[in-house]
Design a protein around this motif. Structure first.
Motif, PDB file in Angstrom:
ATOM      1  N   GLU A   1      22.006 -14.794   7.609  1.00 31.74           N
ATOM      2  CA  GLU A   1      20.915 -15.759   7.428  1.00 31.74           C
ATOM      3  C   GLU A   1      20.427 -15.759   5.981  1.00 31.74           C
ATOM      4  N   ALA A   2      20.271 -14.587   5.412  1.00 28.73           N
ATOM      5  CA  ALA A   2      19.800 -14.492   4.030  1.00 28.73           C
ATOM      6  C   ALA A   2      20.791 -15.118   3.059  1.00 28.73           C
ATOM      7  N   LEU A   3      22.098 -14.941   3.324  1.00 25.60           N
ATOM      8  CA  LEU A   3      23.126 -15.399   2.392  1.00 25.60           C
ATOM      9  C   LEU A   3      23.518 -16.866   2.571  1.00 25.60           C
ATOM     10  N   ALA A   4      22.989 -17.538   3.562  1.00 22.90           N
ATOM     11  CA  ALA A   4      23.371 -18.936   3.801  1.00 22.90           C
ATOM     12  C   ALA A   4      23.092 -19.790   2.564  1.00 22.90           C
ATOM     13  N   GLY A   5      24.137 -20.371   1.983  1.00 22.52           N
ATOM     14  CA  GLY A   5      23.991 -21.221   0.819  1.00 22.52           C
ATOM     15  C   GLY A   5      23.776 -20.492  -0.490  1.00 22.52           C
ATOM     16  N   ALA A   6      23.889 -19.171  -0.474  1.00 22.11           N
ATOM     17  CA  ALA A   6      23.614 -18.394  -1.691  1.00 22.11           C
ATOM     18  C   ALA A   6      24.715 -18.553  -2.724  1.00 22.11           C
ATOM     19  N   GLY A   7      24.324 -18.539  -3.997  1.00 20.47           N
ATOM     20  CA  GLY A   7      25.288 -18.561  -5.092  1.00 20.47           C
ATOM     21  C   GLY A   7      25.417 -17.224  -5.790  1.00 20.47           C
ATOM     22  N   THR A   8      24.377 -16.374  -5.635  1.00 18.11           N
ATOM     23  CA  THR A   8      24.347 -15.084  -6.330  1.00 18.11           C
ATOM     24  C   THR A   8      23.764 -14.015  -5.431  1.00 18.11           C
ATOM     25  N   VAL A   9      24.393 -12.843  -5.460  1.00 22.04           N
ATOM     26  CA  VAL A   9      23.849 -11.661  -4.798  1.00 22.04           C
ATOM     27  C   VAL A   9      23.634 -10.583  -5.855  1.00 22.04           C
ATOM     28  N   LEU A  10      22.462  -9.976  -5.842  1.00 23.48           N
ATOM     29  CA  LEU A  10      22.161  -8.810  -6.674  1.00 23.48           C
ATOM     30  C   LEU A  10      22.037  -7.599  -5.769  1.00 23.48           C
ATOM     31  N   VAL A  11      22.725  -6.526  -6.120  1.00 22.35           N
ATOM     32  CA  VAL A  11      22.647  -5.282  -5.358  1.00 22.35           C
ATOM     33  C   VAL A  11      22.070  -4.206  -6.266  1.00 22.35           C
ATOM     34  N   THR A  12      21.061  -3.477  -5.783  1.00 26.09           N
ATOM     35  CA  THR A  12      20.439  -2.458  -6.620  1.00 26.09           C
ATOM     36  C   THR A  12      21.242  -1.166  -6.642  1.00 26.09           C
ATOM     37  N   HIS A  13      21.865  -0.809  -5.503  1.00 24.13           N
ATOM     38  CA  HIS A  13      22.647   0.425  -5.449  1.00 24.13           C
ATOM     39  C   HIS A  13      23.513   0.440  -4.204  1.00 24.13           C
ATOM     40  N   VAL A  14      24.321   1.479  -4.084  1.00 23.40           N
ATOM     41  CA  VAL A  14      25.429   1.492  -3.123  1.00 23.40           C
ATOM     42  C   VAL A  14      25.024   1.873  -1.697  1.00 23.40           C
ATOM     43  N   HIS A  15      23.824   2.323  -1.455  1.00 28.33           N
ATOM     44  CA  HIS A  15      23.437   2.735  -0.111  1.00 28.33           C
ATOM     45  C   HIS A  15      23.480   1.565   0.868  1.00 28.33           C
ATOM     46  N   ALA A  16      23.904   1.852   2.095  1.00 28.28           N
ATOM     47  CA  ALA A  16      24.181   0.794   3.064  1.00 28.28           C
ATOM     48  C   ALA A  16      22.949  -0.014   3.453  1.00 28.28           C
ATOM     49  N   ASP A  17      21.765   0.572   3.398  1.00 30.03           N
ATOM     50  CA  ASP A  17      20.575  -0.203   3.765  1.00 30.03           C
ATOM     51  C   ASP A  17      20.225  -1.243   2.710  1.00 30.03           C
ATOM     52  N   HIS A  18      20.948  -1.221   1.581  1.00 32.91           N
ATOM     53  CA  HIS A  18      20.756  -2.223   0.528  1.00 32.91           C
ATOM     54  C   HIS A  18      22.004  -3.084   0.314  1.00 32.91           C
ATOM     55  N   TYR A  19      23.106  -2.685   0.909  1.00 33.03           N
ATOM     56  CA  TYR A  19      24.388  -3.334   0.601  1.00 33.03           C
ATOM     57  C   TYR A  19      25.332  -3.148   1.782  1.00 33.03           C
ATOM     58  N   ASP A  20      25.464  -4.203   2.578  1.00 33.94           N
ATOM     59  CA  ASP A  20      26.379  -4.190   3.723  1.00 33.94           C
ATOM     60  C   ASP A  20      27.739  -4.682   3.239  1.00 33.94           C
ATOM     61  N   ALA A  21      28.632  -3.757   2.954  1.00 36.04           N
ATOM     62  CA  ALA A  21      29.916  -4.108   2.340  1.00 36.04           C
ATOM     63  C   ALA A  21      30.721  -5.078   3.193  1.00 36.04           C
ATOM     64  N   ASP A  22      30.805  -4.825   4.490  1.00 37.60           N
ATOM     65  CA  ASP A  22      31.637  -5.666   5.354  1.00 37.60           C
ATOM     66  C   ASP A  22      31.137  -7.109   5.377  1.00 37.60           C
ATOM     67  N   ARG A  23      29.850  -7.272   5.554  1.00 40.36           N
ATOM     68  CA  ARG A  23      29.311  -8.633   5.645  1.00 40.36           C
ATOM     69  C   ARG A  23      29.289  -9.320   4.279  1.00 40.36           C
ATOM     70  N   LEU A  24      29.149  -8.546   3.210  1.00 34.59           N
ATOM     71  CA  LEU A  24      29.210  -9.157   1.885  1.00 34.59           C
ATOM     72  C   LEU A  24      30.632  -9.604   1.564  1.00 34.59           C
TER      73      LEU A  24
END
Length: 220
Positions: free
Chosen positions: A32-55
């Motif tokens: 839902e958050a990424l719908a129509g997004a052009g840019t993603v910013l990730v602060t760090h590698v921990h999974a609660d901030h960066y879901d690798a599979d869905r990204l």
């Protein structure tokens, strides 16, 4: 600029028809958050901030989507992404543009969890000089007062006094909570009462945002 908070540390910013998303992690409504997004910013590698599979799935589905993140994140994503030119490694004390957004980077290191747990990279982002997402860090942007600050409200690496001191140090006009998925309703009541009080003493308004709640962010 429209800001929408999702669960935990994920926020979506919309401006001039463009969408930028910060920290779409495993606790969040990533699709839902990424719908129509052009840019993603990730602060760090921990999974609660960066879901690798869905990204990775979002990158495959949207050829225009780009990611800006610390090198560790980029190195994890690269073997799973066909076009690695869409992955951009960032460090603290930098600046770049993403569509109509101007982004400045701060910090550099995740807050200490425990001396026996190695620290990792953490990059905080100031978007358009108007909103600051620090990731998992209480680093305050040097030489810059950002009107709207997102405050990590609760974490295994923090205590309430540090949250209050961070809010005071930012001198923001208003703050909204992130990093809050582990709090119960009772926990919110205890922590937010104190943070809101001390923020107000120093002239900062604390405003709670529920998941999917939106508000307009004034230009810096």
């Amino acid at each position: 600029m429209l800001l929408t908070k999702f669960t935990h540390s994920c926020v979506r910013l919309e401006k001039d028809g463009a969408v930028l998303v910060i920290d779409p992690g495993t606790f969040s409504e990533v699709e839902e958050a990424l719908a129509g997004a052009g840019t993603v910013l990730v602060t760090h590698v921990h999974a609660d901030h960066y879901d690798a599979d869905r990204l990775v799935a979002a990158l495959a589905a949207s050829p225009e989507l780009t990611v800006h993140a610390p090198r560790q994140v980029v190195e994890e994503l690269a073997p799973r992404v066909a076009d690695t030119d869409r992955l951009h490694a960032v460090e603290a004390d930098g600046e770049f543009t993403a569509g109509p957004f101007t982004v400045r980077t701060y910090g550099g290191q995740h807050a200490l969890i425990h001396p026996l747990i190695p620290t990792i990279e953490n990059v905080g982002y100031v978007v358009d000089g108007a909103v600051f997402h620090p990731g998992d860090s209480f680093t305050v942007p040097q030489g810059l007062t950002v009107p709207t600050v997102l405050v990590p409200l609760h974490a295994p690496w923090s205590k309430m006094s540090e949250v209050i001191d961070f809010v005071i140090a930012t001198r923001a006009t208003r703050v909204h909570q992130i990093h809050d998925a582990l709090l119960s309703e009772t926990g919110f009541g205890v922590v937010e009462k104190q943070v809101s009080h001390f923020a107000g003493v120093y002239g900062t308004e604390y405003q709670h945002l529920d998941p999917r709640e939106s508000l307009e962010i004034a230009p810096a």
